[in-house]
Design a protein around this motif. Structure first.
Motif, PDB file in Angstrom:
ATOM      1  N   VAL A   1      15.528  20.773 -20.575  1.00  0.00           N
ATOM      2  CA  VAL A   1      15.125  19.614 -21.370  1.00  0.00           C
ATOM      3  C   VAL A   1      14.200  18.763 -20.516  1.00  0.00           C
ATOM      4  O   VAL A   1      14.531  18.422 -19.384  1.00  0.00           O
ATOM      5  CB  VAL A   1      16.335  18.778 -21.808  1.00  0.00           C
ATOM      6  N   SER A   2      13.034  18.396 -21.056  1.00  0.00           N
ATOM      7  CA  SER A   2      12.072  17.604 -20.294  1.00  0.00           C
ATOM      8  C   SER A   2      11.710  16.308 -21.011  1.00  0.00           C
ATOM      9  O   SER A   2      11.246  16.341 -22.157  1.00  0.00           O
ATOM     10  CB  SER A   2      10.778  18.387 -20.042  1.00  0.00           C
ATOM     11  N   PRO A   3      11.887  15.153 -20.329  1.00  0.00           N
ATOM     12  CA  PRO A   3      11.451  13.899 -20.945  1.00  0.00           C
ATOM     13  C   PRO A   3       9.940  13.749 -20.964  1.00  0.00           C
ATOM     14  O   PRO A   3       9.414  12.794 -21.547  1.00  0.00           O
ATOM     15  CB  PRO A   3      12.093  12.838 -20.043  1.00  0.00           C
ATOM     16  N   PHE A   4       9.227  14.692 -20.329  1.00  0.00           N
ATOM     17  CA  PHE A   4       7.769  14.633 -20.268  1.00  0.00           C
ATOM     18  C   PHE A   4       7.104  15.486 -21.342  1.00  0.00           C
ATOM     19  O   PHE A   4       5.881  15.524 -21.432  1.00  0.00           O
ATOM     20  CB  PHE A   4       7.290  15.047 -18.875  1.00  0.00           C
ATOM     21  N   LEU A   5       7.892  16.155 -22.152  1.00  0.00           N
ATOM     22  CA  LEU A   5       7.391  16.855 -23.337  1.00  0.00           C
ATOM     23  C   LEU A   5       7.715  15.995 -24.550  1.00  0.00           C
ATOM     24  O   LEU A   5       8.892  15.743 -24.828  1.00  0.00           O
ATOM     25  CB  LEU A   5       8.052  18.225 -23.481  1.00  0.00           C
TER      26      LEU A   5
END
Length: 219
Positions: free
Chosen positions: A181-185
């Motif tokens: 899970v990426s907060p930058f996507l």
């Protein structure tokens, strides 16, 4: 050795373990821990997460991991140690390898590992690195690639987790590197990390699958 279904797993953590959804709500019912039992054949899973908790002791709070050691289950078969993002964002001094000062990050890690191992020498201790975040400007919380007030990025704290775990030959599930899970996507943030720091119910479920896969490879 017990089967997975017979294990008691103590999950020692911060808001990501407690189940904060980033809107001031949430709770253990939506946390990754709530999915873990079903993913691990019915193992008993205990949630010892407290929002905002740091590993290290600081004067403004009294709920650090070190100070909460007496409150966790001393009879568990598996201990998961999952924290560090609050130490980074709230400017806990890093210290250095070999420190045993619980007011420093390295020292707190060392104290936690040695104390849990001394209390439960037959148990297995698994260390999780803290996940990446995009920070929260309004609360002066830096993102993973930004610097805190000590001039450090989150990678310094993650490296400390890896180094202490390596010294004590402990297995690491590296969620900083590959949580999935990426907060930058933007698409991930909207669905899984609505505030860039905490997880939605769908995000916690996704995180639970990653953690369960890591645990199955270890236990």
């Amino acid at each position: 050795m017990k089967n997975l279904s017979e294990l008691t797993i103590c999950c020692f953590g911060d808001s990501t373990t407690w189940g904060d959804n980033g809107t001031g709500e949430g709770g253990p019912a939506i946390s990754w821990t709530s999915h873990l039992s079903a993913l691990l054949d019915g193992a008993t899973v205990e949630n010892f997460g407290i929002k905002g908790s740091r590993l290290a002791i600081k004067a403004d709070r009294d709920d650090s991991f070190v100070e909460r050691l007496d409150g966790i289950d001393a009879t568990a078969d598996v201990y998961i140690l999952f924290g560090g993002v609050n130490d980074f964002s709230r400017n806990v001094p890093l210290g250095q390898m070999g420190s045993t000062d619980p007011h420093e990050f390295y020292g707190a890690l060392d104290v936690l590992v040695r104390e849990i191992s001394a209390r439960s020498p037959e148990a297995r201790l698994v260390v999780l690195t803290p996940c990446k975040t995009s920070g929260k400007r309004e609360k002066d919380i830096p993102g993973s690639f930004e610097r805190n007030h000590l001039g450090l990025t989150q990678e310094s704290y993650v490296a400390a987790v890896r180094e202490v775990a390596d010294y004590y030959s402990l297995p690491v599930i590296d969620l900083y590197t590959d949580s999935g899970v990426s907060p930058f996507l933007p698409e991930h943030r909207e669905r899984y990390m609505p505030d860039g720091l905490h997880y939605s119910p769908a995000g916690y479920e996704r995180l639970a699958h990653r953690i369960a896969a890591g645990l199955r490879a270890i236990l």
